[in-house]
Motif scaffolding. Structure first.
Motif, PDB file in Angstrom:
ATOM      1  N   ARG A 279       5.709  -4.370   0.397  1.00 14.47           N
ATOM      2  CA  ARG A 279       4.733  -4.472  -0.694  1.00 14.47           C
ATOM      3  C   ARG A 279       4.424  -3.120  -1.308  1.00 14.47           C
ATOM      4  NH1 ARG A 279      -0.253  -8.140   0.236  1.00 14.47           N
ATOM      5  NH2 ARG A 279      -0.381  -7.544  -1.934  1.00 14.47           N
ATOM      6  N   ASP A 280       4.653  -2.031  -0.587  1.00 18.84           N
ATOM      7  CA  ASP A 280       4.393  -0.686  -1.099  1.00 18.84           C
ATOM      8  C   ASP A 280       5.510  -0.179  -2.008  1.00 18.84           C
ATOM      9  OD1 ASP A 280       2.028  -0.649   0.369  1.00 18.84           O
ATOM     10  OD2 ASP A 280       3.009   0.225   2.119  1.00 18.84           O
ATOM     11  N   ALA A 281       6.552  -0.961  -2.204  1.00 16.83           N
ATOM     12  CA  ALA A 281       7.669  -0.546  -3.060  1.00 16.83           C
ATOM     13  C   ALA A 281       7.228  -0.397  -4.514  1.00 16.83           C
ATOM     14  CB  ALA A 281       8.820  -1.542  -2.956  1.00 16.83           C
ATOM     15  N   ARG A 282       6.173  -1.075  -4.881  1.00 17.16           N
ATOM     16  CA  ARG A 282       5.685  -0.989  -6.258  1.00 17.16           C
ATOM     17  C   ARG A 282       5.301   0.445  -6.620  1.00 17.16           C
ATOM     18  NH1 ARG A 282       0.814  -4.479  -9.036  1.00 17.16           N
ATOM     19  NH2 ARG A 282       0.792  -3.322 -10.978  1.00 17.16           N
ATOM     20  N   ALA A 283       4.646   1.140  -5.699  1.00 16.10           N
ATOM     21  CA  ALA A 283       4.249   2.528  -5.956  1.00 16.10           C
ATOM     22  C   ALA A 283       5.476   3.402  -6.195  1.00 16.10           C
ATOM     23  CB  ALA A 283       3.431   3.068  -4.778  1.00 16.10           C
ATOM     24  N   ILE A 284       6.521   3.170  -5.416  1.00 16.97           N
ATOM     25  CA  ILE A 284       7.765   3.924  -5.578  1.00 16.97           C
ATOM     26  C   ILE A 284       8.355   3.659  -6.953  1.00 16.97           C
ATOM     27  CG2 ILE A 284      10.122   4.188  -4.715  1.00 16.97           C
ATOM     28  CD1 ILE A 284       8.936   3.331  -1.943  1.00 16.97           C
TER      29      ILE A 284
ATOM     30  N   MET B 160       8.182   2.354   9.127  1.00 17.75           N
ATOM     31  CA  MET B 160       8.403   0.959   8.741  1.00 17.75           C
ATOM     32  C   MET B 160       9.259   0.223   9.752  1.00 17.75           C
ATOM     33  SD  MET B 160       9.109   1.114   4.667  1.00 17.75           S
ATOM     34  CE  MET B 160       9.089  -0.656   4.553  1.00 17.75           C
ATOM     35  N   GLU B 161       9.113  -1.083   9.760  1.00 16.30           N
ATOM     36  CA  GLU B 161      10.002  -1.940  10.537  1.00 16.30           C
ATOM     37  C   GLU B 161      11.394  -1.855   9.915  1.00 16.30           C
ATOM     38  OE1 GLU B 161       9.402  -3.754  13.291  1.00 16.30           O
ATOM     39  OE2 GLU B 161       7.427  -2.816  13.326  1.00 16.30           O
ATOM     40  N   PRO B 162      12.460  -1.937  10.712  1.00 13.99           N
ATOM     41  CA  PRO B 162      13.818  -1.804  10.163  1.00 13.99           C
ATOM     42  C   PRO B 162      14.143  -2.815   9.062  1.00 13.99           C
ATOM     43  CG  PRO B 162      13.870  -1.620  12.539  1.00 13.99           C
ATOM     44  CD  PRO B 162      12.468  -1.999  12.174  1.00 13.99           C
ATOM     45  N   ALA B 163      13.683  -4.044   9.193  1.00 12.95           N
ATOM     46  CA  ALA B 163      13.988  -5.058   8.173  1.00 12.95           C
ATOM     47  C   ALA B 163      13.345  -4.694   6.840  1.00 12.95           C
ATOM     48  CB  ALA B 163      13.519  -6.429   8.632  1.00 12.95           C
ATOM     49  N   ASP B 164      12.084  -4.256   6.865  1.00 11.93           N
ATOM     50  CA  ASP B 164      11.415  -3.855   5.633  1.00 11.93           C
ATOM     51  C   ASP B 164      12.015  -2.572   5.073  1.00 11.93           C
ATOM     52  OD1 ASP B 164       9.709  -6.008   5.483  1.00 11.93           O
ATOM     53  OD2 ASP B 164       8.044  -4.990   6.486  1.00 11.93           O
TER      54      ASP B 164
ATOM     55  N   VAL C  81      -4.377   0.375  -8.204  1.00  8.84           N
ATOM     56  CA  VAL C  81      -5.112   1.482  -7.626  1.00  8.84           C
ATOM     57  C   VAL C  81      -4.124   2.312  -6.817  1.00  8.84           C
ATOM     58  CG1 VAL C  81      -6.993   2.116  -6.075  1.00  8.84           C
ATOM     59  CG2 VAL C  81      -7.191   0.078  -7.499  1.00  8.84           C
ATOM     60  N   THR C  82      -4.186   3.629  -6.981  1.00  8.03           N
ATOM     61  CA  THR C  82      -3.259   4.500  -6.266  1.00  8.03           C
ATOM     62  C   THR C  82      -3.511   4.414  -4.773  1.00  8.03           C
ATOM     63  OG1 THR C  82      -3.200   5.997  -8.135  1.00  8.03           O
ATOM     64  CG2 THR C  82      -2.434   6.856  -6.047  1.00  8.03           C
ATOM     65  N   ASP C  83      -2.471   4.236  -4.052  1.00  6.38           N
ATOM     66  CA  ASP C  83      -2.524   4.138  -2.599  1.00  6.38           C
ATOM     67  C   ASP C  83      -2.776   5.526  -2.026  1.00  6.38           C
ATOM     68  OD1 ASP C  83      -1.947   3.804   0.119  1.00  6.38           O
ATOM     69  OD2 ASP C  83      -0.514   2.196  -0.333  1.00  6.38           O
ATOM     70  N   PRO C  84      -3.661   5.663  -1.041  1.00  7.03           N
ATOM     71  CA  PRO C  84      -3.913   7.002  -0.478  1.00  7.03           C
ATOM     72  C   PRO C  84      -2.714   7.583   0.256  1.00  7.03           C
ATOM     73  CG  PRO C  84      -5.072   5.311   0.766  1.00  7.03           C
ATOM     74  CD  PRO C  84      -4.487   4.637  -0.443  1.00  7.03           C
ATOM     75  N   ARG C  85      -1.716   6.747   0.570  1.00  5.42           N
ATOM     76  CA  ARG C  85      -0.525   7.263   1.232  1.00  5.42           C
ATOM     77  C   ARG C  85       0.433   7.901   0.244  1.00  5.42           C
ATOM     78  NH1 ARG C  85       0.517   1.639   3.853  1.00  5.42           N
ATOM     79  NH2 ARG C  85      -0.102   1.251   1.752  1.00  5.42           N
ATOM     80  N   VAL C  86       0.174   7.790  -1.055  1.00  5.66           N
ATOM     81  CA  VAL C  86       1.021   8.388  -2.082  1.00  5.66           C
ATOM     82  C   VAL C  86       0.386   9.698  -2.507  1.00  5.66           C
ATOM     83  CG1 VAL C  86       1.951   8.106  -4.398  1.00  5.66           C
ATOM     84  CG2 VAL C  86       1.769   6.128  -2.893  1.00  5.66           C
TER      85      VAL C  86
ATOM     86  N   ASP D 291      17.206  -1.060  -0.449  1.00  4.29           N
ATOM     87  CA  ASP D 291      17.896  -1.888  -1.448  1.00  4.29           C
ATOM     88  C   ASP D 291      17.162  -1.844  -2.784  1.00  4.29           C
ATOM     89  OD1 ASP D 291      19.882  -2.612   0.291  1.00  4.29           O
ATOM     90  OD2 ASP D 291      19.041  -4.590   0.742  1.00  4.29           O
ATOM     91  N   PHE D 292      15.841  -1.943  -2.738  1.00  7.46           N
ATOM     92  CA  PHE D 292      15.033  -1.867  -3.953  1.00  7.46           C
ATOM     93  C   PHE D 292      15.233  -0.517  -4.642  1.00  7.46           C
ATOM     94  CE2 PHE D 292      11.070  -0.265  -5.819  1.00  7.46           C
ATOM     95  CZ  PHE D 292      10.880  -1.184  -6.839  1.00  7.46           C
TER      96      PHE D 292
END
Length: 144
Positions: free
Chosen positions: A65-70, A87-91, A37-42, A97-98
């Protein structure tokens, strides 16, 4: 300082200190078999722009987890603007990287637009600089 660490510092994702790059405790989220399902943030351009091939997506992920949409947008040939400021710096590091792997694998390019904002462009997309081609060196306001 390793080359990945230097690149992350250059991209503005980390400070120059001795923290671990990856979090050892990465928990894979619940993978359900529901349809995507398309994320409303996209946000993607209208269907008319899609038919003419003039679409650019903007994505503001909250976590890795939102990297999939990208990935799905980029795989379909849509240039993607990633805004990682919330986003948090680690994420954010993991998403960059992804995205770097994604653009390398699909022969695209990644470019930093602003601090924690990146542009991913597919192989068939040309990035044009906003500077006018015929601009004089002395500039408009040079009154000497």
């Amino acid at each position: 300082m390793g080359s990945v660490r230097k690149a992350s510092a250059w991209l503005g994702l980390v400070e120059d200190n001795d923290e671990r790059y990856y979090d050892d405790e990465y928990a894979e989220g619940d993978r359900s078999s529901d349809a995507w399902v398309t994320d409303p943030r996209v946000r993607v351009a209208s269907e008319a722009a899609q038919e003419e091939g003039r679409r650019i997506a903007t994505v503001s992920p909250d976590g890795f987890r939102d990297a999939r949409a990208i990935g799905e947008l980029f795989r379909d040939g849509v240039p993607v603007i990633m805004n990682l400021t919330s986003m948090e710096p680690a994420d954010a590091k993991r998403v960059v990287d992804f995205a770097a792997g994604l653009t390398f694998g699909l022969r695209g390019s990644i470019e930093r637009v602003a601090t924690r904002v990146f542009l991913l462009t597919p192989a068939d997309t040309e990035i044009v600089n906003g500077e006018p081609a015929g601009r004089a060196q002395d500039g408009f306001f040079n009154q000497s």
